[in-house]
Scaffold this motif. Structure first.
Motif, PDB file in Angstrom:
ATOM      1  N   TYR A   8       9.411  -2.726   0.105  1.00 41.54           N
ATOM      2  CA  TYR A   8      10.147  -2.808  -1.157  1.00 41.54           C
ATOM      3  C   TYR A   8      10.259  -4.243  -1.664  1.00 41.54           C
ATOM      4  O   TYR A   8      10.300  -4.471  -2.876  1.00 41.54           O
ATOM      5  CB  TYR A   8      11.529  -2.171  -0.996  1.00 41.54           C
ATOM      6  CG  TYR A   8      11.468  -0.663  -0.962  1.00 41.54           C
ATOM      7  CD1 TYR A   8      11.040   0.062  -2.075  1.00 41.54           C
ATOM      8  CD2 TYR A   8      11.832   0.043   0.176  1.00 41.54           C
ATOM      9  CE1 TYR A   8      10.986   1.450  -2.052  1.00 41.54           C
ATOM     10  CE2 TYR A   8      11.773   1.435   0.213  1.00 41.54           C
ATOM     11  CZ  TYR A   8      11.344   2.133  -0.900  1.00 41.54           C
ATOM     12  OH  TYR A   8      11.276   3.499  -0.873  1.00 41.54           O
ATOM     13  N   ASN A   9      10.304  -5.203  -0.767  1.00 41.20           N
ATOM     14  CA  ASN A   9      10.314  -6.603  -1.218  1.00 41.20           C
ATOM     15  C   ASN A   9       8.989  -6.969  -1.889  1.00 41.20           C
ATOM     16  O   ASN A   9       8.974  -7.607  -2.956  1.00 41.20           O
ATOM     17  CB  ASN A   9      10.586  -7.534  -0.033  1.00 41.20           C
ATOM     18  CG  ASN A   9      12.030  -7.479   0.435  1.00 41.20           C
ATOM     19  OD1 ASN A   9      12.918  -7.060  -0.318  1.00 41.20           O
ATOM     20  ND2 ASN A   9      12.276  -7.887   1.669  1.00 41.20           N
ATOM     21  N   GLU A  10       7.885  -6.566  -1.280  1.00 37.83           N
ATOM     22  CA  GLU A  10       6.586  -6.823  -1.907  1.00 37.83           C
ATOM     23  C   GLU A  10       6.450  -6.090  -3.227  1.00 37.83           C
ATOM     24  O   GLU A  10       5.888  -6.622  -4.193  1.00 37.83           O
ATOM     25  CB  GLU A  10       5.465  -6.405  -0.956  1.00 37.83           C
ATOM     26  CG  GLU A  10       5.354  -7.258   0.289  1.00 37.83           C
ATOM     27  CD  GLU A  10       4.181  -6.830   1.162  1.00 37.83           C
ATOM     28  OE1 GLU A  10       3.389  -5.970   0.690  1.00 37.83           O
ATOM     29  OE2 GLU A  10       4.049  -7.341   2.288  1.00 37.83           O
ATOM     30  N   ALA A  26       8.754   4.985  10.610  1.00 36.39           N
ATOM     31  CA  ALA A  26       7.572   4.197  10.977  1.00 36.39           C
ATOM     32  C   ALA A  26       7.211   3.156   9.928  1.00 36.39           C
ATOM     33  O   ALA A  26       6.408   2.266  10.204  1.00 36.39           O
ATOM     34  CB  ALA A  26       6.381   5.134  11.200  1.00 36.39           C
ATOM     35  N   ILE A  27       7.783   3.249   8.739  1.00 29.68           N
ATOM     36  CA  ILE A  27       7.440   2.337   7.643  1.00 29.68           C
ATOM     37  C   ILE A  27       8.415   1.165   7.623  1.00 29.68           C
ATOM     38  O   ILE A  27       9.633   1.379   7.660  1.00 29.68           O
ATOM     39  CB  ILE A  27       7.476   3.072   6.291  1.00 29.68           C
ATOM     40  CG1 ILE A  27       6.501   4.246   6.286  1.00 29.68           C
ATOM     41  CG2 ILE A  27       7.153   2.121   5.146  1.00 29.68           C
ATOM     42  CD1 ILE A  27       6.584   5.089   5.038  1.00 29.68           C
ATOM     43  N   PRO A  28       7.957  -0.076   7.545  1.00 29.80           N
ATOM     44  CA  PRO A  28       8.869  -1.214   7.349  1.00 29.80           C
ATOM     45  C   PRO A  28       9.346  -1.264   5.897  1.00 29.80           C
ATOM     46  O   PRO A  28       8.782  -1.975   5.053  1.00 29.80           O
ATOM     47  CB  PRO A  28       7.984  -2.414   7.714  1.00 29.80           C
ATOM     48  CG  PRO A  28       6.598  -1.977   7.412  1.00 29.80           C
ATOM     49  CD  PRO A  28       6.549  -0.504   7.692  1.00 29.80           C
ATOM     50  N   LEU A  29      10.381  -0.503   5.610  1.00 33.95           N
ATOM     51  CA  LEU A  29      10.805  -0.301   4.223  1.00 33.95           C
ATOM     52  C   LEU A  29      11.211  -1.612   3.556  1.00 33.95           C
ATOM     53  O   LEU A  29      10.919  -1.829   2.370  1.00 33.95           O
ATOM     54  CB  LEU A  29      11.957   0.703   4.178  1.00 33.95           C
ATOM     55  CG  LEU A  29      11.605   2.134   4.610  1.00 33.95           C
ATOM     56  CD1 LEU A  29      12.839   3.019   4.575  1.00 33.95           C
ATOM     57  CD2 LEU A  29      10.523   2.708   3.710  1.00 33.95           C
ATOM     58  N   VAL A  60       5.184   0.079  -5.134  1.00 35.58           N
ATOM     59  CA  VAL A  60       5.582   0.512  -3.791  1.00 35.58           C
ATOM     60  C   VAL A  60       4.376   1.108  -3.066  1.00 35.58           C
ATOM     61  O   VAL A  60       4.115   0.794  -1.888  1.00 35.58           O
ATOM     62  CB  VAL A  60       6.734   1.524  -3.876  1.00 35.58           C
ATOM     63  CG1 VAL A  60       7.001   2.155  -2.514  1.00 35.58           C
ATOM     64  CG2 VAL A  60       8.004   0.855  -4.388  1.00 35.58           C
ATOM     65  N   VAL A  61       3.618   1.968  -3.751  1.00 38.32           N
ATOM     66  CA  VAL A  61       2.450   2.575  -3.121  1.00 38.32           C
ATOM     67  C   VAL A  61       1.377   1.521  -2.848  1.00 38.32           C
ATOM     68  O   VAL A  61       0.693   1.567  -1.820  1.00 38.32           O
ATOM     69  CB  VAL A  61       1.900   3.705  -4.012  1.00 38.32           C
ATOM     70  CG1 VAL A  61       0.649   4.320  -3.403  1.00 38.32           C
ATOM     71  CG2 VAL A  61       2.960   4.780  -4.221  1.00 38.32           C
ATOM     72  N   ARG A  62       1.213   0.567  -3.743  1.00 39.67           N
ATOM     73  CA  ARG A  62       0.237  -0.508  -3.515  1.00 39.67           C
ATOM     74  C   ARG A  62       0.594  -1.336  -2.281  1.00 39.67           C
ATOM     75  O   ARG A  62      -0.274  -1.704  -1.478  1.00 39.67           O
ATOM     76  CB  ARG A  62       0.159  -1.399  -4.750  1.00 39.67           C
ATOM     77  CG  ARG A  62      -0.550  -0.749  -5.932  1.00 39.67           C
ATOM     78  CD  ARG A  62      -0.278  -1.526  -7.223  1.00 39.67           C
ATOM     79  NE  ARG A  62      -0.741  -2.903  -7.152  1.00 39.67           N
ATOM     80  CZ  ARG A  62      -1.953  -3.315  -7.527  1.00 39.67           C
ATOM     81  NH1 ARG A  62      -2.823  -2.427  -8.004  1.00 39.67           N
ATOM     82  NH2 ARG A  62      -2.300  -4.582  -7.446  1.00 39.67           N
ATOM     83  N   ALA A  63       1.887  -1.650  -2.113  1.00 41.69           N
ATOM     84  CA  ALA A  63       2.316  -2.383  -0.920  1.00 41.69           C
ATOM     85  C   ALA A  63       2.121  -1.534   0.329  1.00 41.69           C
ATOM     86  O   ALA A  63       1.721  -2.041   1.392  1.00 41.69           O
ATOM     87  CB  ALA A  63       3.774  -2.809  -1.073  1.00 41.69           C
ATOM     88  N   LEU A  64       2.413  -0.240   0.223  1.00 41.42           N
ATOM     89  CA  LEU A  64       2.204   0.666   1.355  1.00 41.42           C
ATOM     90  C   LEU A  64       0.729   0.735   1.723  1.00 41.42           C
ATOM     91  O   LEU A  64       0.375   0.803   2.912  1.00 41.42           O
ATOM     92  CB  LEU A  64       2.738   2.058   1.003  1.00 41.42           C
ATOM     93  CG  LEU A  64       2.715   3.105   2.110  1.00 41.42           C
ATOM     94  CD1 LEU A  64       3.706   2.747   3.208  1.00 41.42           C
ATOM     95  CD2 LEU A  64       3.044   4.487   1.540  1.00 41.42           C
ATOM     96  N   LEU A  65      -0.139   0.717   0.726  1.00 39.22           N
ATOM     97  CA  LEU A  65      -1.575   0.765   0.966  1.00 39.22           C
ATOM     98  C   LEU A  65      -2.048  -0.457   1.756  1.00 39.22           C
ATOM     99  O   LEU A  65      -2.829  -0.329   2.715  1.00 39.22           O
ATOM    100  CB  LEU A  65      -2.308   0.864  -0.373  1.00 39.22           C
ATOM    101  CG  LEU A  65      -3.834   0.813  -0.346  1.00 39.22           C
ATOM    102  CD1 LEU A  65      -4.398   2.014   0.386  1.00 39.22           C
ATOM    103  CD2 LEU A  65      -4.376   0.746  -1.774  1.00 39.22           C
ATOM    104  N   GLN A  79       7.706  -7.614 -10.740  1.00 42.67           N
ATOM    105  CA  GLN A  79       8.146  -8.696 -11.610  1.00 42.67           C
ATOM    106  C   GLN A  79       6.951  -9.475 -12.173  1.00 42.67           C
ATOM    107  O   GLN A  79       6.976  -9.920 -13.327  1.00 42.67           O
ATOM    108  CB  GLN A  79       9.080  -9.637 -10.844  1.00 42.67           C
ATOM    109  CG  GLN A  79      10.392  -9.008 -10.424  1.00 42.67           C
ATOM    110  CD  GLN A  79      11.225  -8.557 -11.628  1.00 42.67           C
ATOM    111  OE1 GLN A  79      11.176  -9.166 -12.704  1.00 42.67           O
ATOM    112  NE2 GLN A  79      12.004  -7.508 -11.428  1.00 42.67           N
ATOM    113  N   ILE A  80       5.903  -9.623 -11.377  1.00 44.52           N
ATOM    114  CA  ILE A  80       4.698 -10.307 -11.863  1.00 44.52           C
ATOM    115  C   ILE A  80       4.056  -9.519 -12.997  1.00 44.52           C
ATOM    116  O   ILE A  80       3.647 -10.082 -14.028  1.00 44.52           O
ATOM    117  CB  ILE A  80       3.706 -10.520 -10.704  1.00 44.52           C
ATOM    118  CG1 ILE A  80       4.287 -11.494  -9.684  1.00 44.52           C
ATOM    119  CG2 ILE A  80       2.360 -11.019 -11.221  1.00 44.52           C
ATOM    120  CD1 ILE A  80       3.430 -11.669  -8.444  1.00 44.52           C
TER     121      ILE A  80
END
Length: 442
Positions: free
Chosen positions: A120-122, A113-116, A151-156, A128-129
């Protein structure tokens, strides 16, 4: 031969003089020990009495109770009465929630269900930032967050903006009009089979329609992957499971008032991070107190490795935001938490137990540091004018930057959103305590 046998019999015969000497030495040694003990007792009884008690007779006044030191050190104590046993059963029941997320089949379905690729790109871009920002500050600087944290921040962000939906009153399925809360209903067999322990009933606001809508409160994360709607209980349940699916260690934080949220362990920071999927909040533990003005009594975090009382992370100012903890004595709470930890770690290796004990010790130091820092900040806000001339300079208090951080950038914490959700805290207009505080769905 006769002389030899006579000598042998003479050697075997006890010497009365030797026995008398041994008895005499033994008796003198006992007397010496007795005299030494008596001298020690006399020296203790003749020691000076504490000041203020010299003139009192033994029966004139009771000895000091030392009530302030009665619970130091705090020794865990098992529950004693029905109320404490009920709280223990509640804690053990809530501790089962994170164990349900350890099902490999459930985690595989969650990954589907997750757009992995998007997540992961985000995460790579944000990581890197953070690295570039750390390098710009000088050599040896550590990035603010690691890759797994990103990864968790992007998932959030994806979970709040694209995946899950907040539901207060479900719309009418016939005419799509708003509905009005009507009461509770017993779950149907199908709903009970899908882990619904309670069902809310709503009636269409249009009289001509008059349809009723059922809103089951599901506790199964697999079912929530299909429904994708609910309130904070469903949000925290599903989001925590998704964090577990992408490889993070998670906690499910129960609040004794009317909210639940998530904690994610940051390997980069070596500490647990507050994450609220309903608010899209990351590492803002003072959001509920300084941000919403809520008062909190208990915050207990449950994971597959045990339980921890994390109230001190979210309530820094006890006098202003803390509620009285009256459910059980603190010693009983320590006992229950230690019992849950022992049950969860019983089959672990010694190496894993040692690692978790180290984490527990670091977290305890962190909680103590947060508490002491909050006290120091309150003291630093006091101006000399406030002490010398009460009423003067009351508006010149120093601003707390952490309190400003807790309130800023909160889209879902706006007044209208809080009113709609009923998250304004007890005693706040618009607050709705829709479920009893002891039930997981919220």
């Amino acid at each position: 031969m006769a002389d030899r046998n006579t000598l042998r019999r003479g050697a075997e015969t006890p010497n009365p003089m030797t026995d008398e000497v041994a008895k005499d030495l033994t008796e003198r040694w006992r007397q010496k020990l007795s005299t030494t003990r008596m001298n020690e007792l006399q020296s203790r009884s003749s020691s000076p009495a504490p000041r203020g008690f010299a003139s009192q007779t033994p029966h004139s006044a009771p000895p000091p109770s030392y009530s302030s030191l009665r619970n130091i050190p705090l020794v865990p104590m098992p529950p004693q009465d029905h109320k404490q046993l009920r709280f223990k059963n509640l804690m053990h029941s809530l501790s089962n929630m994170p164990c349900r997320w350890e099902n490999p089949g459930l985690l595989d379905e969650a990954l589907k269900a997750i757009p992995l690729e998007q997540i992961y790109n985000e995460a790579e871009e944000e990581s890197q930032i953070f690295k570039a920002e750390a390098e710009s500050l000088g050599t040896g600087k550590k990035p603010a967050w690691g890759y797994q944290d990103c990864v968790v921040r992007a998932l959030l962000r994806w979970f709040k903006r694209s995946f899950f939906t907040w539901v207060n009153n479900p719309p009418c399925s016939q005419c799509y009009s708003p509905t009005i809360a009507y009461g509770m209903a017993a779950p149907l067999p199908d709903e009970r089979a899908r882990s619904a322990t309670q069902v809310e009933l709503y009636k269409c606001s249009v009289e001509e329609c008059g349809c009723y809508e059922r809103f089951p409160r599901y506790n199964d994360a697999f079912v929530l992957l299909q429904t994708r709607k609910g309130r904070c209980g469903e949000w925290a349940n599903c989001f925590s499971m998704l964090c577990r699916a992408v490889g993070s260690r998670v906690r499910w934080v129960w609040n004794s008032e009317d909210h639940v949220w998530t904690e994610v362990y940051s390997v980069h920071r070596k500490r647990w991070i507050h994450v609220d999927s309903c608010e899209e909040a990351w590492d803002r533990p003072r959001l509920y107190t300084e941000g919403w003005g809520k008062k909190i009594a208990y915050c207990v975090a449950f994971s597959a490795d045990g339980a921890t009382d994390v109230t001190r992370r979210y309530v820094r100012n006890i006098l202003k935001y803390g509620l009285e903890r009256t459910r059980v004595p603190e010693a009983v709470l320590h006992y229950i938490i230690a019992e849950i930890r022992a049950n969860r770690r019983a089959n672990m290796s010694k190496q894993d137990k040692f690692r978790l004990q180290g984490e527990d010790m670091r977290e305890e130091r962190e909680l103590r540091y947060n508490y002491i820092t909050a006290i120091a900040q309150e003291i630093c806000k006091i101006n000399p004018e406030d002490i010398l001339k009460p009423g003067n300079g009351a508006g010149n208090r120093r601003a707390d930057p952490d309190a400003q951080k807790a309130a800023e950038g909160r889209q879902s914490g706006e007044a209208e959103w809080i009113r709609r959700r009923g998250e304004g805290g007890r005693g706040t207009p618009g607050h709705q305590n829709e479920n009893p505080p002891d039930l997981p769905p919220r």
